[in-house]
Design a protein around this motif. Structure first.
Motif, mmCIF file in Angstrom:
data_model
loop_
_atom_site.group_PDB
_atom_site.id
_atom_site.type_symbol
_atom_site.label_atom_id
_atom_site.label_comp_id
_atom_site.label_asym_id
_atom_site.label_seq_id
_atom_site.Cartn_x
_atom_site.Cartn_y
_atom_site.Cartn_z
ATOM 1 N N VAL A 67 0.977 -0.574 -0.014
ATOM 2 C CA VAL A 67 -0.372 -0.327 0.094
ATOM 3 C C VAL A 67 0.759 1.378 0.254
ATOM 4 C CG1 VAL A 67 -1.487 1.470 1.329
ATOM 5 C CG2 VAL A 67 -2.091 -0.888 0.948
ATOM 6 N N LEU A 68 1.512 0.856 1.071
ATOM 7 C CA LEU A 68 2.998 2.424 0.856
ATOM 8 C C LEU A 68 3.556 2.236 -0.786
ATOM 9 C CD1 LEU A 68 4.242 2.003 4.184
ATOM 10 C CD2 LEU A 68 2.324 4.136 3.075
ATOM 11 N N LEU A 69 4.156 1.413 -1.173
ATOM 12 C CA LEU A 69 4.859 1.284 -2.302
ATOM 13 C C LEU A 69 4.723 1.924 -3.183
ATOM 14 C CD1 LEU A 69 6.779 -1.442 -2.405
ATOM 15 C CD2 LEU A 69 7.967 0.599 -1.802
ATOM 16 N N LEU A 70 2.545 1.300 -3.488
ATOM 17 C CA LEU A 70 1.097 2.040 -4.261
ATOM 18 C C LEU A 70 0.877 3.729 -4.242
ATOM 19 C CD1 LEU A 70 -0.704 0.788 -6.404
ATOM 20 C CD2 LEU A 70 -2.436 0.934 -5.130
ATOM 21 N N LEU A 71 1.503 4.098 -2.902
ATOM 22 C CA LEU A 71 0.761 5.881 -2.856
ATOM 23 C C LEU A 71 2.414 6.525 -3.059
ATOM 24 C CD1 LEU A 71 -0.952 5.240 0.849
ATOM 25 C CD2 LEU A 71 -1.807 5.905 -1.277
ATOM 26 N N LEU A 72 3.129 5.875 -2.671
ATOM 27 C CA LEU A 72 4.263 6.576 -3.278
ATOM 28 C C LEU A 72 4.567 6.464 -4.591
ATOM 29 C CD1 LEU A 72 7.576 7.993 -2.617
ATOM 30 C CD2 LEU A 72 7.671 5.523 -3.238
ATOM 31 N N TRP A 73 3.988 5.613 -5.872
ATOM 32 C CA TRP A 73 4.122 5.667 -6.885
ATOM 33 C C TRP A 73 3.215 6.676 -7.921
ATOM 34 C CZ3 TRP A 73 0.468 4.131 -10.762
ATOM 35 C CH2 TRP A 73 1.071 3.986 -12.514
ATOM 36 N N ILE A 74 2.011 6.273 -6.579
ATOM 37 C CA ILE A 74 1.192 6.830 -7.538
ATOM 38 C C ILE A 74 0.971 9.232 -7.121
ATOM 39 C CG2 ILE A 74 -1.184 8.161 -6.670
ATOM 40 C CD1 ILE A 74 -2.183 5.340 -6.087
ATOM 41 N N THR A 75 1.836 9.392 -6.322
ATOM 42 C CA THR A 75 2.338 10.348 -5.756
ATOM 43 C C THR A 75 3.913 11.023 -6.640
ATOM 44 O OG1 THR A 75 1.733 10.066 -3.323
ATOM 45 C CG2 THR A 75 4.013 11.700 -4.098
ATOM 46 N N THR A 76 4.541 10.161 -7.279
ATOM 47 C CA THR A 76 5.519 10.608 -7.558
ATOM 48 C C THR A 76 5.115 10.535 -9.567
ATOM 49 O OG1 THR A 76 5.936 8.290 -8.575
ATOM 50 C CG2 THR A 76 7.418 9.347 -6.873
ATOM 51 N N ARG A 77 4.040 9.891 -9.985
ATOM 52 C CA ARG A 77 3.166 9.958 -11.146
ATOM 53 C C ARG A 77 2.402 11.638 -11.433
ATOM 54 N NH1 ARG A 77 6.109 7.761 -13.525
ATOM 55 N NH2 ARG A 77 7.280 7.072 -11.785
ATOM 56 N N PHE A 78 2.040 12.448 -9.437
ATOM 57 C CA PHE A 78 0.812 13.511 -9.927
ATOM 58 C C PHE A 78 2.105 14.834 -10.019
ATOM 59 C CE2 PHE A 78 -2.843 11.288 -8.667
ATOM 60 C CZ PHE A 78 -3.525 11.091 -9.884
ATOM 61 N N ASN A 79 3.338 13.444 -9.286
ATOM 62 C CA ASN A 79 4.360 15.503 -9.426
ATOM 63 C C ASN A 79 5.137 15.092 -9.927
ATOM 64 O OD1 ASN A 79 5.762 17.397 -8.213
ATOM 65 N ND2 ASN A 79 6.550 15.679 -6.395
ATOM 66 N N ARG A 80 5.005 15.372 -11.371
ATOM 67 C CA ARG A 80 5.685 15.927 -12.238
ATOM 68 C C ARG A 80 6.532 16.945 -13.025
ATOM 69 N NH1 ARG A 80 5.832 11.118 -16.384
ATOM 70 N NH2 ARG A 80 3.834 9.935 -15.648
ATOM 71 N N ASP A 81 6.115 17.694 -12.307
ATOM 72 C CA ASP A 81 6.683 19.065 -12.858
ATOM 73 C C ASP A 81 8.696 19.396 -11.861
ATOM 74 O OD1 ASP A 81 6.007 19.289 -10.281
ATOM 75 O OD2 ASP A 81 5.876 21.075 -10.196
ATOM 76 N N ARG A 82 9.108 18.398 -11.342
ATOM 77 C CA ARG A 82 10.017 18.677 -10.656
ATOM 78 C C ARG A 82 10.823 17.634 -11.190
ATOM 79 N NH1 ARG A 82 9.800 19.622 -4.216
ATOM 80 N NH2 ARG A 82 8.601 20.900 -4.153
#
Length: 54
Positions: free
Chosen positions: A39-54
């Motif tokens: 679950v935590l790895l899935l949340l990390l993956w989702i967070t990094t997909r939405f934060n592409r501007d960095r």
């Protein structure tokens, strides 16, 4: 009910519940930890997909 009698009733109720808790099997710690990791790895993956501007 007064405070001491209420406290005594709660302690008695908790003690009765503790006697019957040995009938149930506990959760498998490896399954619980593995599920939390997924679950935590899935949340990390989702967070990094939405934060592409960095």
């Amino acid at each position: 009910m007064s405070l001491p009698s209420t406290a005594h009733a709660l302690v008695t109720l908790a003690a009765e519940g503790a006697e019957h808790s040995s009938e149930h099997e506990s959760l498998n710690p490896y399954l619980t930890g593995g599920g939390a990791l997924v679950v935590l790895l899935l949340l990390l993956w989702i967070t990094t997909r939405f934060n592409r501007d960095r």
